[in-house]
Scaffold this motif. Sequence first.
Motif, PDB file in Angstrom:
ATOM      1  N   GLY A 196       2.189  24.701 -34.036  1.00 12.89           N
ATOM      2  CA  GLY A 196       1.937  25.109 -35.414  1.00 12.89           C
ATOM      3  C   GLY A 196       0.586  24.598 -35.860  1.00 12.89           C
ATOM      4  N   LYS A 197      -0.017  25.268 -36.819  1.00 10.92           N
ATOM      5  CA  LYS A 197      -1.377  24.928 -37.249  1.00 10.92           C
ATOM      6  C   LYS A 197      -1.438  23.772 -38.241  1.00 10.92           C
ATOM      7  CE  LYS A 197      -2.804  28.380 -34.774  1.00 10.92           C
ATOM      8  NZ  LYS A 197      -3.433  28.125 -33.462  1.00 10.92           N
ATOM      9  N   ASP A 198      -0.341  23.505 -38.932  1.00  9.60           N
ATOM     10  CA  ASP A 198      -0.326  22.466 -39.961  1.00  9.60           C
ATOM     11  C   ASP A 198       0.166  21.155 -39.350  1.00  9.60           C
ATOM     12  OD1 ASP A 198      -0.036  20.823 -42.149  1.00  9.60           O
ATOM     13  OD2 ASP A 198       1.059  22.273 -43.374  1.00  9.60           O
ATOM     14  N   TYR A 199      -0.746  20.201 -39.168  1.00  4.34           N
ATOM     15  CA  TYR A 199      -0.378  18.941 -38.515  1.00  4.34           C
ATOM     16  C   TYR A 199       0.701  18.191 -39.284  1.00  4.34           C
ATOM     17  CZ  TYR A 199      -0.737  14.302 -36.431  1.00  4.34           C
ATOM     18  OH  TYR A 199      -0.447  13.121 -35.811  1.00  4.34           O
ATOM     19  N   LYS A 200       0.625  18.232 -40.604  1.00  3.00           N
ATOM     20  CA  LYS A 200       1.580  17.476 -41.417  1.00  3.00           C
ATOM     21  C   LYS A 200       2.936  18.176 -41.538  1.00  3.00           C
ATOM     22  CE  LYS A 200      -1.904  15.050 -44.178  1.00  3.00           C
ATOM     23  NZ  LYS A 200      -2.417  14.763 -45.544  1.00  3.00           N
ATOM     24  N   ASN A 201       2.938  19.467 -41.304  1.00  2.00           N
ATOM     25  CA  ASN A 201       4.182  20.223 -41.411  1.00  2.00           C
ATOM     26  C   ASN A 201       4.262  21.247 -40.274  1.00  2.00           C
ATOM     27  OD1 ASN A 201       6.635  21.108 -42.506  1.00  2.00           O
ATOM     28  ND2 ASN A 201       5.602  22.677 -43.736  1.00  2.00           N
ATOM     29  N   PRO A 202       4.367  20.775 -39.035  1.00  2.00           N
ATOM     30  CA  PRO A 202       4.338  21.691 -37.886  1.00  2.00           C
ATOM     31  C   PRO A 202       5.683  22.394 -37.683  1.00  2.00           C
ATOM     32  CG  PRO A 202       4.684  19.456 -37.128  1.00  2.00           C
ATOM     33  CD  PRO A 202       4.475  19.367 -38.620  1.00  2.00           C
ATOM     34  N   LYS A 203       5.653  23.437 -36.893  1.00  2.00           N
ATOM     35  CA  LYS A 203       6.908  24.092 -36.503  1.00  2.00           C
ATOM     36  C   LYS A 203       7.720  23.166 -35.609  1.00  2.00           C
ATOM     37  CE  LYS A 203       4.990  28.792 -36.629  1.00  2.00           C
ATOM     38  NZ  LYS A 203       4.658  29.994 -35.814  1.00  2.00           N
ATOM     39  N   VAL A 204       7.029  22.497 -34.698  1.00  2.00           N
ATOM     40  CA  VAL A 204       7.667  21.547 -33.780  1.00  2.00           C
ATOM     41  C   VAL A 204       6.749  20.348 -33.612  1.00  2.00           C
ATOM     42  CG1 VAL A 204       8.563  21.148 -31.445  1.00  2.00           C
ATOM     43  CG2 VAL A 204       8.795  23.413 -32.498  1.00  2.00           C
ATOM     44  N   ARG A 205       7.309  19.152 -33.729  1.00  2.00           N
ATOM     45  CA  ARG A 205       6.527  17.949 -33.426  1.00  2.00           C
ATOM     46  C   ARG A 205       6.936  17.470 -32.045  1.00  2.00           C
ATOM     47  NH1 ARG A 205       3.027  15.189 -36.043  1.00  2.00           N
ATOM     48  NH2 ARG A 205       3.536  16.125 -38.061  1.00  2.00           N
ATOM     49  N   LEU A 206       5.963  17.396 -31.168  1.00  2.00           N
ATOM     50  CA  LEU A 206       6.194  17.060 -29.764  1.00  2.00           C
ATOM     51  C   LEU A 206       6.092  15.545 -29.545  1.00  2.00           C
ATOM     52  CD1 LEU A 206       4.009  19.997 -28.438  1.00  2.00           C
ATOM     53  CD2 LEU A 206       6.502  19.878 -28.386  1.00  2.00           C
ATOM     54  N   PRO A 207       6.386  15.075 -28.323  1.00  2.00           N
ATOM     55  CA  PRO A 207       6.372  13.632 -28.064  1.00  2.00           C
ATOM     56  C   PRO A 207       5.055  12.934 -28.353  1.00  2.00           C
ATOM     57  CG  PRO A 207       7.497  14.778 -26.297  1.00  2.00           C
ATOM     58  CD  PRO A 207       6.891  15.824 -27.171  1.00  2.00           C
ATOM     59  N   GLY A 208       3.940  13.663 -28.250  1.00  2.00           N
ATOM     60  CA  GLY A 208       2.652  13.052 -28.570  1.00  2.00           C
ATOM     61  C   GLY A 208       1.818  12.750 -27.344  1.00  2.00           C
ATOM     62  N   ALA A 209       0.796  11.933 -27.556  1.00  2.00           N
ATOM     63  CA  ALA A 209      -0.223  11.724 -26.533  1.00  2.00           C
ATOM     64  C   ALA A 209       0.209  10.777 -25.430  1.00  2.00           C
ATOM     65  CB  ALA A 209      -1.502  11.205 -27.196  1.00  2.00           C
ATOM     66  N   GLY A 210       0.841   9.652 -25.804  1.00  2.00           N
ATOM     67  CA  GLY A 210       1.088   8.625 -24.807  1.00  2.00           C
ATOM     68  C   GLY A 210      -0.232   8.200 -24.184  1.00  2.00           C
ATOM     69  N   GLY A 211      -0.277   8.109 -22.872  1.00  2.00           N
ATOM     70  CA  GLY A 211      -1.527   7.742 -22.201  1.00  2.00           C
ATOM     71  C   GLY A 211      -2.308   8.934 -21.701  1.00  2.00           C
ATOM     72  N   ALA A 212      -1.869  10.163 -22.052  1.00  2.00           N
ATOM     73  CA  ALA A 212      -2.497  11.366 -21.497  1.00  2.00           C
ATOM     74  C   ALA A 212      -3.995  11.484 -21.791  1.00  2.00           C
ATOM     75  CB  ALA A 212      -1.762  12.612 -21.973  1.00  2.00           C
ATOM     76  N   PRO A 213      -4.467  11.184 -23.024  1.00  2.00           N
ATOM     77  CA  PRO A 213      -5.914  11.303 -23.262  1.00  2.00           C
ATOM     78  C   PRO A 213      -6.744  10.410 -22.346  1.00  2.00           C
ATOM     79  CG  PRO A 213      -4.731  11.204 -25.342  1.00  2.00           C
ATOM     80  CD  PRO A 213      -3.745  10.877 -24.272  1.00  2.00           C
ATOM     81  N   GLU A 214      -6.247   9.188 -22.105  1.00  2.00           N
ATOM     82  CA  GLU A 214      -6.971   8.268 -21.216  1.00  2.00           C
ATOM     83  C   GLU A 214      -6.903   8.744 -19.767  1.00  2.00           C
ATOM     84  OE1 GLU A 214      -4.854   7.315 -23.541  1.00  2.00           O
ATOM     85  OE2 GLU A 214      -5.945   5.953 -24.859  1.00  2.00           O
ATOM     86  N   ILE A 215      -5.747   9.263 -19.366  1.00  2.00           N
ATOM     87  CA  ILE A 215      -5.619   9.785 -17.999  1.00  2.00           C
ATOM     88  C   ILE A 215      -6.605  10.928 -17.786  1.00  2.00           C
ATOM     89  CG2 ILE A 215      -4.067  10.997 -16.412  1.00  2.00           C
ATOM     90  CD1 ILE A 215      -1.756   9.429 -17.748  1.00  2.00           C
TER      91      ILE A 215
END
Length: 253
Positions: free
Chosen positions: A118-137
């Motif tokens: 969804g385009k609205d970060y504060k009110n998304p259609k689905v909130r997923l688990p998030g970044a974890g360490g993926a950005p660093e990986i």
Amino acid sequence: MKNKNFTSKEMMVVSASRFLKDDDIVFIGIGLPSLAANLAKRVQAPNISMIYESGTLDTKPERLPLSIGDDELSKKALAVISVPEVFNYYLQGGKIEIGFLGAAQVDKFGNINTTIIGKDYKNPKVRLPGAGGAPEIAAFCKDTLIMLRQTKRNFVNKLDFITSVGFADGNNSRDKLNFISNGPKAIITDLGILEPCKVTQEFILTHIHEGVSIQEVKDATGWPLKISENIKTTSSPSLKELEILRKLEATQN
């Protein structure tokens, strides 16, 4: 000796495992990446060093771990260190060669979304688990491998949110970020393998799995997918690969 009696998931895992070479240092989490790495260690790469996100170095699990906190990972690990040490000294220090990443969405330049749908970060259609360490990986492993099923919902023309950078906007735009790594090496799916064009960094279809048509792959992609002029059919899993893979999966039952 080949065996055609395999699932699309098994084809994806086997294909991913074949990217790992002996003596690689691999940063992995739980799920399909763990399955692929453990398969590789038992088939063609017995000397790979597996590092799990929980801080176990060169671990040698006899069964598939249920989570990164599973004590199976620490039993035969060379060492167990803190998570900040793993990320600060090993990952950001450029000491890890291969990192596995999953995704909810991926675009044609290998950028990943695991944050929101969804385009609205504060009110998304689905909130997923998030970044974890993926950005660093994505930023610090020498190469990354992305694994996910290929559908139009997952392979999108424009991400709702960029969690981890692949090749940014392509055409060497990743270089401006001063990452020390090469970027994503391949996207391995249940339909085939995509690899980046050396000039534009756009991912193109280079391998198609047995029994899958090019049109099927195009229909499962949210952008006009380009096809390699030298497209190959992925080698089917061997009987040995399937036997070991299924034994590994059985350890979690």
